[in-house]
Design a protein around this motif. Sequence first.
Motif, PDB file in Angstrom:
ATOM      1  N   LEU A  40     -15.318   0.469 -46.447  1.00 10.00           N
ATOM      2  CA  LEU A  40     -15.501   1.752 -47.119  1.00 10.00           C
ATOM      3  C   LEU A  40     -15.194   1.596 -48.596  1.00 10.00           C
ATOM      4  O   LEU A  40     -14.143   1.075 -48.963  1.00 10.00           O
ATOM      5  CB  LEU A  40     -14.583   2.809 -46.502  1.00 10.00           C
ATOM      6  CG  LEU A  40     -14.791   3.095 -45.013  1.00 10.00           C
ATOM      7  CD1 LEU A  40     -13.710   4.012 -44.505  1.00 10.00           C
ATOM      8  CD2 LEU A  40     -16.157   3.688 -44.775  1.00 10.00           C
ATOM      9  N   LYS A  41     -16.118   2.057 -49.449  1.00 12.72           N
ATOM     10  CA  LYS A  41     -15.933   1.989 -50.895  1.00 12.72           C
ATOM     11  C   LYS A  41     -16.085   3.388 -51.476  1.00 12.72           C
ATOM     12  O   LYS A  41     -16.705   4.271 -50.870  1.00 12.72           O
ATOM     13  CB  LYS A  41     -16.969   1.051 -51.516  1.00 12.72           C
ATOM     14  CG  LYS A  41     -16.847  -0.397 -51.047  1.00 12.72           C
ATOM     15  CD  LYS A  41     -17.890  -1.254 -51.665  1.00 12.72           C
ATOM     16  CE  LYS A  41     -19.230  -0.859 -51.075  1.00 12.72           C
ATOM     17  NZ  LYS A  41     -20.296  -1.796 -51.216  1.00 12.72           N
ATOM     18  N   ILE A  42     -15.557   3.558 -52.652  1.00  8.07           N
ATOM     19  CA  ILE A  42     -15.691   4.828 -53.359  1.00  8.07           C
ATOM     20  C   ILE A  42     -17.166   5.027 -53.701  1.00  8.07           C
ATOM     21  O   ILE A  42     -17.841   4.118 -54.162  1.00  8.07           O
ATOM     22  CB  ILE A  42     -14.846   4.831 -54.651  1.00  8.07           C
ATOM     23  CG1 ILE A  42     -13.397   4.473 -54.344  1.00  8.07           C
ATOM     24  CG2 ILE A  42     -14.938   6.156 -55.364  1.00  8.07           C
ATOM     25  CD1 ILE A  42     -12.690   5.448 -53.472  1.00  8.07           C
ATOM     26  N   GLY A  43     -17.680   6.212 -53.467  1.00  7.95           N
ATOM     27  CA  GLY A  43     -19.073   6.517 -53.763  1.00  7.95           C
ATOM     28  C   GLY A  43     -20.003   6.352 -52.575  1.00  7.95           C
ATOM     29  O   GLY A  43     -21.189   6.660 -52.672  1.00  7.95           O
ATOM     30  N   LYS A  71      -6.933   6.011 -50.294  1.00  8.31           N
ATOM     31  CA  LYS A  71      -5.544   5.594 -50.402  1.00  8.31           C
ATOM     32  C   LYS A  71      -5.267   4.599 -49.289  1.00  8.31           C
ATOM     33  O   LYS A  71      -5.447   4.907 -48.117  1.00  8.31           O
ATOM     34  CB  LYS A  71      -4.606   6.795 -50.262  1.00  8.31           C
ATOM     35  CG  LYS A  71      -3.149   6.461 -50.533  1.00  8.31           C
ATOM     36  CD  LYS A  71      -2.259   7.643 -50.255  1.00  8.31           C
ATOM     37  CE  LYS A  71      -1.895   7.588 -48.797  1.00  8.31           C
ATOM     38  NZ  LYS A  71      -0.871   8.538 -48.383  1.00  8.31           N
ATOM     39  N   ASN A  72      -4.871   3.393 -49.665  1.00  8.12           N
ATOM     40  CA  ASN A  72      -4.609   2.347 -48.682  1.00  8.12           C
ATOM     41  C   ASN A  72      -3.117   2.143 -48.515  1.00  8.12           C
ATOM     42  O   ASN A  72      -2.424   1.790 -49.448  1.00  8.12           O
ATOM     43  CB  ASN A  72      -5.232   1.021 -49.127  1.00  8.12           C
ATOM     44  CG  ASN A  72      -6.730   1.061 -49.115  1.00  8.12           C
ATOM     45  OD1 ASN A  72      -7.310   1.626 -48.212  1.00  8.12           O
ATOM     46  ND2 ASN A  72      -7.358   0.474 -50.114  1.00  8.12           N
ATOM     47  N   SER A  73      -2.616   2.389 -47.329  1.00 14.44           N
ATOM     48  CA  SER A  73      -1.227   2.053 -47.009  1.00 14.44           C
ATOM     49  C   SER A  73      -1.140   1.798 -45.507  1.00 14.44           C
ATOM     50  O   SER A  73      -0.573   2.580 -44.760  1.00 14.44           O
ATOM     51  CB  SER A  73      -0.281   3.152 -47.454  1.00 14.44           C
ATOM     52  OG  SER A  73      -0.633   4.369 -46.858  1.00 14.44           O
ATOM     53  N   ILE A  79      -9.012   8.693 -46.627  1.00 14.14           N
ATOM     54  CA  ILE A  79     -10.155   8.854 -47.522  1.00 14.14           C
ATOM     55  C   ILE A  79     -10.384  10.349 -47.725  1.00 14.14           C
ATOM     56  O   ILE A  79     -10.175  11.142 -46.815  1.00 14.14           O
ATOM     57  CB  ILE A  79     -11.435   8.180 -46.971  1.00 14.14           C
ATOM     58  CG1 ILE A  79     -11.744   8.654 -45.551  1.00 14.14           C
ATOM     59  CG2 ILE A  79     -11.359   6.685 -47.041  1.00 14.14           C
ATOM     60  CD1 ILE A  79     -13.065   8.169 -45.017  1.00 14.14           C
ATOM     61  N   THR A  80     -10.795  10.696 -48.923  1.00 15.19           N
ATOM     62  CA  THR A  80     -11.154  12.078 -49.227  1.00 15.19           C
ATOM     63  C   THR A  80     -12.669  12.142 -49.295  1.00 15.19           C
ATOM     64  O   THR A  80     -13.290  11.432 -50.090  1.00 15.19           O
ATOM     65  CB  THR A  80     -10.543  12.533 -50.559  1.00 15.19           C
ATOM     66  OG1 THR A  80      -9.132  12.331 -50.506  1.00 15.19           O
ATOM     67  CG2 THR A  80     -10.835  13.998 -50.815  1.00 15.19           C
ATOM     68  N   VAL A  81     -13.262  12.977 -48.460  1.00 12.98           N
ATOM     69  CA  VAL A  81     -14.713  13.091 -48.366  1.00 12.98           C
ATOM     70  C   VAL A  81     -15.130  14.467 -48.869  1.00 12.98           C
ATOM     71  O   VAL A  81     -14.550  15.474 -48.474  1.00 12.98           O
ATOM     72  CB  VAL A  81     -15.186  12.875 -46.908  1.00 12.98           C
ATOM     73  CG1 VAL A  81     -16.692  12.980 -46.809  1.00 12.98           C
ATOM     74  CG2 VAL A  81     -14.715  11.529 -46.392  1.00 12.98           C
ATOM     75  N   ARG A  82     -16.125  14.475 -49.750  1.00 11.28           N
ATOM     76  CA  ARG A  82     -16.605  15.724 -50.341  1.00 11.28           C
ATOM     77  C   ARG A  82     -18.061  15.941 -49.949  1.00 11.28           C
ATOM     78  O   ARG A  82     -18.883  15.042 -50.046  1.00 11.28           O
ATOM     79  CB  ARG A  82     -16.484  15.677 -51.856  1.00 11.28           C
ATOM     80  CG  ARG A  82     -16.984  16.930 -52.537  1.00 11.28           C
ATOM     81  CD  ARG A  82     -16.800  16.841 -54.054  1.00 11.28           C
ATOM     82  NE  ARG A  82     -17.335  17.992 -54.725  1.00 11.28           N
ATOM     83  CZ  ARG A  82     -16.703  19.147 -54.878  1.00 11.28           C
ATOM     84  NH1 ARG A  82     -15.494  19.294 -54.405  1.00 11.28           N
ATOM     85  NH2 ARG A  82     -17.260  20.151 -55.506  1.00 11.28           N
ATOM     86  N   LYS A  83     -18.358  17.160 -49.502  1.00 13.26           N
ATOM     87  CA  LYS A  83     -19.751  17.529 -49.255  1.00 13.26           C
ATOM     88  C   LYS A  83     -19.991  18.889 -49.898  1.00 13.26           C
ATOM     89  O   LYS A  83     -19.056  19.679 -50.077  1.00 13.26           O
ATOM     90  CB  LYS A  83     -20.071  17.557 -47.764  1.00 13.26           C
ATOM     91  CG  LYS A  83     -19.481  18.702 -46.983  1.00 13.26           C
ATOM     92  CD  LYS A  83     -19.990  18.648 -45.554  1.00 13.26           C
ATOM     93  CE  LYS A  83     -19.474  19.797 -44.730  1.00 13.26           C
ATOM     94  NZ  LYS A  83     -19.979  19.762 -43.360  1.00 13.26           N
ATOM     95  N   LEU A  95      -7.529  10.752 -42.033  1.00 18.45           N
ATOM     96  CA  LEU A  95      -6.672   9.617 -41.729  1.00 18.45           C
ATOM     97  C   LEU A  95      -7.541   8.621 -40.966  1.00 18.45           C
ATOM     98  O   LEU A  95      -7.999   8.914 -39.852  1.00 18.45           O
ATOM     99  CB  LEU A  95      -5.491  10.088 -40.883  1.00 18.45           C
ATOM    100  CG  LEU A  95      -4.284   9.197 -40.787  1.00 18.45           C
ATOM    101  CD1 LEU A  95      -3.668   8.991 -42.164  1.00 18.45           C
ATOM    102  CD2 LEU A  95      -3.268   9.806 -39.867  1.00 18.45           C
ATOM    103  N   ILE A  96      -7.791   7.467 -41.556  1.00 15.08           N
ATOM    104  CA  ILE A  96      -8.792   6.543 -41.020  1.00 15.08           C
ATOM    105  C   ILE A  96      -8.453   6.068 -39.609  1.00 15.08           C
ATOM    106  O   ILE A  96      -9.317   5.978 -38.748  1.00 15.08           O
ATOM    107  CB  ILE A  96      -8.951   5.327 -41.958  1.00 15.08           C
ATOM    108  CG1 ILE A  96      -9.547   5.775 -43.283  1.00 15.08           C
ATOM    109  CG2 ILE A  96      -9.829   4.263 -41.334  1.00 15.08           C
ATOM    110  CD1 ILE A  96      -9.657   4.677 -44.293  1.00 15.08           C
ATOM    111  N   HIS A  97      -7.183   5.770 -39.352  1.00 19.80           N
ATOM    112  CA  HIS A  97      -6.785   5.201 -38.064  1.00 19.80           C
ATOM    113  C   HIS A  97      -6.367   6.260 -37.050  1.00 19.80           C
ATOM    114  O   HIS A  97      -5.748   5.942 -36.037  1.00 19.80           O
ATOM    115  CB  HIS A  97      -5.647   4.201 -38.283  1.00 19.80           C
ATOM    116  CG  HIS A  97      -6.043   3.064 -39.171  1.00 19.80           C
ATOM    117  ND1 HIS A  97      -6.895   2.068 -38.777  1.00 19.80           N
ATOM    118  CD2 HIS A  97      -5.730   2.790 -40.457  1.00 19.80           C
ATOM    119  CE1 HIS A  97      -7.073   1.220 -39.761  1.00 19.80           C
ATOM    120  NE2 HIS A  97      -6.379   1.633 -40.792  1.00 19.80           N
TER     121      HIS A  97
END
Length: 134
Positions: A40-43, A71-73, A79-83, A95-97
């Motif tokens: 996953l990348k920004i954009g 944010k990786n920890s 990840i913040t997703v905007r639509k 929260l990815i996991h």
Amino acid sequence: MIKNCYLKNLPILIMQKSLVSYNSTLNIEDKFLKKNLPILKIGDKIKVGLKIIEGNKERVQSYIGIIIAKKNSSINSTITVRKSLQETGIERVFLIHSPKIDSITVLQSSKVRRSKLYFLRNLKGKASRLRQIF
């Protein structure tokens, strides 16, 4: 003389305790980390499948949007997703996991020069488009 020996050994004991607790938390986190995530990348325009429970039925609802922050920890990676929906921007932090997330697929990648795309909040319509990578 005994005090000096004790003080010399004290940092070693403290360091060993912290390593043990650090390793045990890593082992616990490894159980819950998802292994089959895409890069996953920004954009990126992504589709997130969320598990939703309604009554005693469970279904998967999709959320499609652009990643504007990451944010990786380890286990707390978000990840913040905007639509945009009818001229209104909606942002959601995932929260990815999390076990609530069923799947994440990358639909489209974009070329960006920032690590956070918060400037998209002020743009509307065609102005908020990003340059696509093929």
